[in-house]
Design a protein around this motif. Structure first.
Motif, PDB file in Angstrom:
ATOM      1  N   THR A 144      -0.524  18.647  -2.054  1.00 35.30           N
ATOM      2  CA  THR A 144      -0.359  18.269  -0.649  1.00 35.30           C
ATOM      3  C   THR A 144       1.077  18.536  -0.228  1.00 35.30           C
ATOM      4  OG1 THR A 144      -2.063  16.568  -0.906  1.00 35.30           O
ATOM      5  CG2 THR A 144      -0.631  16.409   1.024  1.00 35.30           C
ATOM      6  N   ARG A 145       1.247  19.394   0.749  1.00 36.96           N
ATOM      7  CA  ARG A 145       2.565  19.897   1.143  1.00 36.96           C
ATOM      8  C   ARG A 145       2.997  19.324   2.487  1.00 36.96           C
ATOM      9  NH1 ARG A 145       3.613  24.307   4.246  1.00 36.96           N
ATOM     10  NH2 ARG A 145       1.407  24.901   4.115  1.00 36.96           N
ATOM     11  N   LEU A 146       4.174  18.733   2.515  1.00 37.90           N
ATOM     12  CA  LEU A 146       4.740  18.172   3.740  1.00 37.90           C
ATOM     13  C   LEU A 146       4.999  19.273   4.771  1.00 37.90           C
ATOM     14  CD1 LEU A 146       6.115  15.738   5.243  1.00 37.90           C
ATOM     15  CD2 LEU A 146       8.234  16.455   4.127  1.00 37.90           C
ATOM     16  N   THR A 147       4.591  19.038   6.017  1.00 34.13           N
ATOM     17  CA  THR A 147       4.837  20.025   7.074  1.00 34.13           C
ATOM     18  C   THR A 147       5.603  19.457   8.265  1.00 34.13           C
ATOM     19  OG1 THR A 147       2.686  19.547   8.100  1.00 34.13           O
ATOM     20  CG2 THR A 147       2.775  21.359   6.491  1.00 34.13           C
ATOM     21  N   GLU A 148       5.548  18.135   8.465  1.00 36.04           N
ATOM     22  CA  GLU A 148       6.190  17.559   9.648  1.00 36.04           C
ATOM     23  C   GLU A 148       6.506  16.092   9.419  1.00 36.04           C
ATOM     24  OE1 GLU A 148       5.158  16.815  14.417  1.00 36.04           O
ATOM     25  OE2 GLU A 148       3.794  17.996  13.153  1.00 36.04           O
ATOM     26  N   VAL A 149       7.632  15.649   9.963  1.00 31.14           N
ATOM     27  CA  VAL A 149       7.970  14.225   9.985  1.00 31.14           C
ATOM     28  C   VAL A 149       7.600  13.680  11.359  1.00 31.14           C
ATOM     29  CG1 VAL A 149       9.847  12.540   9.883  1.00 31.14           C
ATOM     30  CG2 VAL A 149       9.835  14.482   8.311  1.00 31.14           C
ATOM     31  N   LEU A 150       6.832  12.610  11.391  1.00 33.70           N
ATOM     32  CA  LEU A 150       6.368  12.021  12.648  1.00 33.70           C
ATOM     33  C   LEU A 150       7.348  10.942  13.101  1.00 33.70           C
ATOM     34  CD1 LEU A 150       2.581  11.646  11.762  1.00 33.70           C
ATOM     35  CD2 LEU A 150       3.734  13.572  12.890  1.00 33.70           C
ATOM     36  N   THR A 151       7.636  10.922  14.398  1.00 33.42           N
ATOM     37  CA  THR A 151       8.547   9.930  14.960  1.00 33.42           C
ATOM     38  C   THR A 151       7.970   9.356  16.252  1.00 33.42           C
ATOM     39  OG1 THR A 151       9.749  11.651  16.175  1.00 33.42           O
ATOM     40  CG2 THR A 151      10.606  11.052  14.007  1.00 33.42           C
ATOM     41  N   ASP A 152       8.519   8.219  16.671  1.00 30.72           N
ATOM     42  CA  ASP A 152       8.096   7.637  17.942  1.00 30.72           C
ATOM     43  C   ASP A 152       9.127   7.950  19.026  1.00 30.72           C
ATOM     44  OD1 ASP A 152      10.222   5.923  17.555  1.00 30.72           O
ATOM     45  OD2 ASP A 152       8.992   4.192  16.989  1.00 30.72           O
ATOM     46  N   GLU A 153       8.990   7.289  20.189  1.00 25.78           N
ATOM     47  CA  GLU A 153       9.862   7.589  21.325  1.00 25.78           C
ATOM     48  C   GLU A 153      11.324   7.200  21.074  1.00 25.78           C
ATOM     49  OE1 GLU A 153       8.008   3.585  21.680  1.00 25.78           O
ATOM     50  OE2 GLU A 153       7.280   5.631  21.326  1.00 25.78           O
ATOM     51  N   THR A 154      11.579   6.347  20.062  1.00 28.43           N
ATOM     52  CA  THR A 154      12.960   5.962  19.736  1.00 28.43           C
ATOM     53  C   THR A 154      13.525   6.793  18.598  1.00 28.43           C
ATOM     54  OG1 THR A 154      12.340   4.273  18.104  1.00 28.43           O
ATOM     55  CG2 THR A 154      12.383   3.608  20.427  1.00 28.43           C
ATOM     56  N   ASP A 155      12.782   7.801  18.142  1.00 29.05           N
ATOM     57  CA  ASP A 155      13.158   8.680  17.028  1.00 29.05           C
ATOM     58  C   ASP A 155      13.077   7.988  15.675  1.00 29.05           C
ATOM     59  OD1 ASP A 155      13.775  11.318  16.269  1.00 29.05           O
ATOM     60  OD2 ASP A 155      15.869  10.791  15.922  1.00 29.05           O
ATOM     61  N   SER A 185       0.859  -1.188   0.000  1.00 31.69           N
ATOM     62  CA  SER A 185       0.000   0.000   0.000  1.00 31.69           C
ATOM     63  C   SER A 185       0.895   1.237   0.000  1.00 31.69           C
ATOM     64  CB  SER A 185      -0.932  -0.001   1.212  1.00 31.69           C
ATOM     65  OG  SER A 185      -0.199  -0.075   2.415  1.00 31.69           O
ATOM     66  N   THR A 186       0.608   2.146  -0.922  1.00 34.40           N
ATOM     67  CA  THR A 186       1.521   3.263  -1.186  1.00 34.40           C
ATOM     68  C   THR A 186       0.738   4.556  -1.330  1.00 34.40           C
ATOM     69  OG1 THR A 186       2.979   1.735  -2.391  1.00 34.40           O
ATOM     70  CG2 THR A 186       3.326   4.099  -2.733  1.00 34.40           C
ATOM     71  N   ILE A 187       1.188   5.580  -0.628  1.00 44.00           N
ATOM     72  CA  ILE A 187       0.633   6.925  -0.775  1.00 44.00           C
ATOM     73  C   ILE A 187       1.749   7.840  -1.252  1.00 44.00           C
ATOM     74  CG2 ILE A 187      -0.401   8.909   0.392  1.00 44.00           C
ATOM     75  CD1 ILE A 187      -1.666   6.947   2.367  1.00 44.00           C
ATOM     76  N   VAL A 188       1.497   8.562  -2.333  1.00 47.13           N
ATOM     77  CA  VAL A 188       2.450   9.544  -2.849  1.00 47.13           C
ATOM     78  C   VAL A 188       1.841  10.929  -2.651  1.00 47.13           C
ATOM     79  CG1 VAL A 188       3.762  10.349  -4.850  1.00 47.13           C
ATOM     80  CG2 VAL A 188       3.243   7.899  -4.594  1.00 47.13           C
ATOM     81  N   ILE A 189       2.595  11.841  -2.030  1.00 44.72           N
ATOM     82  CA  ILE A 189       2.107  13.210  -1.894  1.00 44.72           C
ATOM     83  C   ILE A 189       2.977  14.124  -2.753  1.00 44.72           C
ATOM     84  CG2 ILE A 189       1.210  12.760   0.412  1.00 44.72           C
ATOM     85  CD1 ILE A 189       3.486  14.454   1.557  1.00 44.72           C
ATOM     86  N   GLU A 190       2.334  15.084  -3.401  1.00 44.96           N
ATOM     87  CA  GLU A 190       3.011  16.010  -4.311  1.00 44.96           C
ATOM     88  C   GLU A 190       2.476  17.414  -4.077  1.00 44.96           C
ATOM     89  OE1 GLU A 190       4.873  18.244  -6.783  1.00 44.96           O
ATOM     90  OE2 GLU A 190       5.505  16.138  -6.617  1.00 44.96           O
ATOM     91  N   ARG A 191       3.369  18.370  -3.869  1.00 46.14           N
ATOM     92  CA  ARG A 191       2.932  19.716  -3.511  1.00 46.14           C
ATOM     93  C   ARG A 191       2.284  20.468  -4.675  1.00 46.14           C
ATOM     94  NH1 ARG A 191       6.739  23.812  -4.713  1.00 46.14           N
ATOM     95  NH2 ARG A 191       8.701  23.039  -5.582  1.00 46.14           N
ATOM     96  N   HIS A 192       2.632  20.127  -5.915  1.00 43.84           N
ATOM     97  CA  HIS A 192       2.004  20.795  -7.058  1.00 43.84           C
ATOM     98  C   HIS A 192       0.581  20.273  -7.269  1.00 43.84           C
ATOM     99  CE1 HIS A 192       6.301  21.628  -7.984  1.00 43.84           C
ATOM    100  NE2 HIS A 192       5.791  22.779  -8.384  1.00 43.84           N
ATOM    101  N   GLU A 193      -0.254  21.134  -7.822  1.00 44.84           N
ATOM    102  CA  GLU A 193      -1.657  20.768  -8.028  1.00 44.84           C
ATOM    103  C   GLU A 193      -1.858  19.835  -9.212  1.00 44.84           C
ATOM    104  OE1 GLU A 193      -4.196  21.525  -6.170  1.00 44.84           O
ATOM    105  OE2 GLU A 193      -3.316  22.999  -4.797  1.00 44.84           O
ATOM    106  N   ALA A 194      -0.939  19.891 -10.196  1.00 41.00           N
ATOM    107  CA  ALA A 194      -1.107  19.086 -11.404  1.00 41.00           C
ATOM    108  C   ALA A 194       0.265  18.754 -11.981  1.00 41.00           C
ATOM    109  CB  ALA A 194      -1.955  19.839 -12.432  1.00 41.00           C
TER     110      ALA A 194
END
Length: 366
Positions: A126-137, A29-38
Motif C-alpha cells: 500500500t503506497r502513500l499518495t496524498e496527505v489529507l488536511t482540513d480547512e485549518t491545514d 486503533s492503529t493502521i500501518v501501511i507499507e509499500r512493500h508486498e512482504a
C-alpha cells in the motif's frame, strides 16, 4: 476503500512496526501501511546496541526476538596487514559488543504481537499518495493505493516512519537539510568461513574503512567505504585487484570472497548522508526514525534510534489522544524529548568517521 483509526503509521520498518504494536497494546486503533508486498526486503543496518536491546527488554520483547533468531558479537577487532592490532571485548557485566538481528526477525515479532489486537491492521503493498488536511491545514489522514484500489484512511494522527527518503515528509512539506559525509558504501554478503567467530572486524584499505559484520545464519556482510559519487568511475576499473584487497585485509575470507564476489554487480551501493528536519511535527502529524533524522551507517545507530523513538512517541501519542489534543504543540513533546539525543548521536558519528584512522595507530590487544 475507506477506513478510520486513531493513528495511521506510514512505514512498517522497525520503528513503525514497534510503534504500531505499542499503540495497539494501549487500546488505540492503529493502521500501518507499507509499500512493500512482504517483509522480505534485504536490509543493511541490523545491529542492535545496548540502547536498542534495552528497549526490547523493557517491553518484554527481547526473549521473543531471541527465539526468532539473533547473534551476539564477541568482540570488535581492528586488523592491519592481515593481523589483529586491537580487540575490544564486552565490558564488565556485559555479554556482547553488539547483536545482529535480521530485520525480518525483528519485524516478524513486532507484527505478530500487534496482530493479537483486533484494532490493529497492517496493509502491505500500500503506497502513500496524498496527505489529507482540513480547512485549518491540520492533517486528518492519508490517501493511498493498494494495487489499483484507492484507500482513504481518516485518523487523528498520521506518523511518518517511512525512512530516509520519506514520502510523507515530502508530501507534508516539512523542510529538511541533507549533510553529505564524503563517502558512499558498497555492501556485499557472503557465507562465513567454517569456525568464523561472531565479530565485527575493521580494517583500513588505503585511507578508507573496510568493515566486516558477522550475521546470524552463517553469513558475513562486507561494508566498504568509497569516495562519494565515485562508483561510476570505479566500475570502469579492473575488478579483481579491487576485491583482492578484502582477502589481503582478512585472509580467512579469501576463499568466500573469491567464490561469491565476482563482479561489481555483487555489490549494493548505499549513498551515505545524514539529515535534520526543522521540525518533526505538524498539527495531526509526526515523523520519526530516518524520516526525521537520517543517520550515516557508522555505529549502526539508525535502527536503535528508531526503536527508542517508537517507545518515546507511543507515550506521547497515548497522552495526546487521551486529551483529545493532536496539535503540533502537544506532539512537539516527542521532538523535545528526542532531538537532543539524536543530534548527539549524529555528532558522535561524525567524530568516529573523522578519527577512524586513530584506531590503528598503536597495536593493542586486550
Amino acid at each position: 476503500m475507506k477506513l478510520e483509526a486513531d493513528v495511521c503509521i506510514v512505514g512498517a520498518g522497525p520503528g513503525g512496526a514497534l510503534l504500531g504494536y505499542l499503540l495497539a497494546k494501549n487500546n488505540l486503533s492503529t493502521i500501518v501501511i507499507e509499500r512493500h508486498e512482504a517483509i522480505n526486503k534485504e536490509f543493511r543496518g541490523e545491529h542492535l546496541n545496548h540502547e536498542g536491546e534495552a528497549v526490547l527488554r523493557a517491553l518484554n520483547l527481547y526473549d521473543k526476538v531471541e527465539q526468532e533468531g539473533l547473534l551476539m558479537m564477541k568482540s570488535v577487532e581492528y586488523w592491519q596487514d592481515g593481523e589483529v592490532v586491537k580487540r575490544v571485548r564486552p565490558g564488565k557485566g556485559e555479554k556482547h559488543v553488539g547483536i545482529h538481528v535480521p530485520q525480518r526477525n525483528l519485524l516478524n515479532v513486532f507484527i505478530r504481537e500487534a496482530k493479537r489486537f483486533p484494532h490493529y491492521h497492517l496493509l502491505m503493498g500500500t503506497r502513500l499518495t496524498e496527505v489529507l488536511t482540513d480547512e485549518t491545514d491540520s492533517v486528518t489522514g492519508v490517501r493511498a493505493k493498494s494495487g489499483e484500489q484507492e484507500v482513504v484512511i481518516k485518523s487523528s494522527v498520521v506518523i511518518g516512519a517511512d525512512g530516509r527518503f520519506s514520502t510523507l515528509r515530502k508530501l507534508a512539506q516539512l523542510p529538511f537539510s541533507i549533510f553529505p559525509h564524503g563517502y558512499d558504501l558498497l555492501w556485499a554478503k557472503i557465507p562465513s568461513p567454517k569456525g568464523w567467530e561472531p565479530t565485527i572486524r575493521q580494517a583500513l584499505v588505503g585511507d578508507k574503512q573496510l568493515a566486516v559484520f558477522t550475521q546470524a545464519g552463517g553469513f558475513v556482510q562486507i561494508g566498504w567505504n568509497i569516495p562519494e559519487d565515485s562508483f561510476p568511475v570505479l566500475k570502469k576499473q579492473a575488478f579483481m585487484p579491487f576485491i583482492q584487497q578484502v582477502s589481503d585485509a582478512f585472509p580467512e575470507l579469501a576463499g568466500s570472497v573469491q567464490r561469491y564476489i565476482r563482479s561489481w554487480n555483487d555489490f549494493i551501493l548505499l549513498k551515505v548522508h545524514s539529515s535534520a528536519c526543522e521540525t518533526w511535527v505538524k498539527d495531526g502529524l509526526v515523523i520519526m526514525g530516518d524520516a526525521a533524522h537520517t543517520m550515516s551507517p557508522t555505529g549502526a545507530f539508525g535502527i536503535n534510534a528508531a526503536l527508542v523513538d517508537a517507545e518515546v512517541l507511543s507515550d506521547v501519542l497515548v497522552d495526546a489522544l487521551r486529551l483529545g489534543d493532536t496539535s503540533a504543540g502537544q506532539l512537539k513533546k516527542f521532538e523535545l524529548l528526542r532531538r537532543g539525543a539524536v543530534e548527539k548521536l549524529q555528532e558522535i558519528q561524525r567524530v568516529k568517521e573523522e578519527t577512524y584512522r586513530k584506531n590503528f595507530a598503536v597495536p593493542t590487544l586486550y
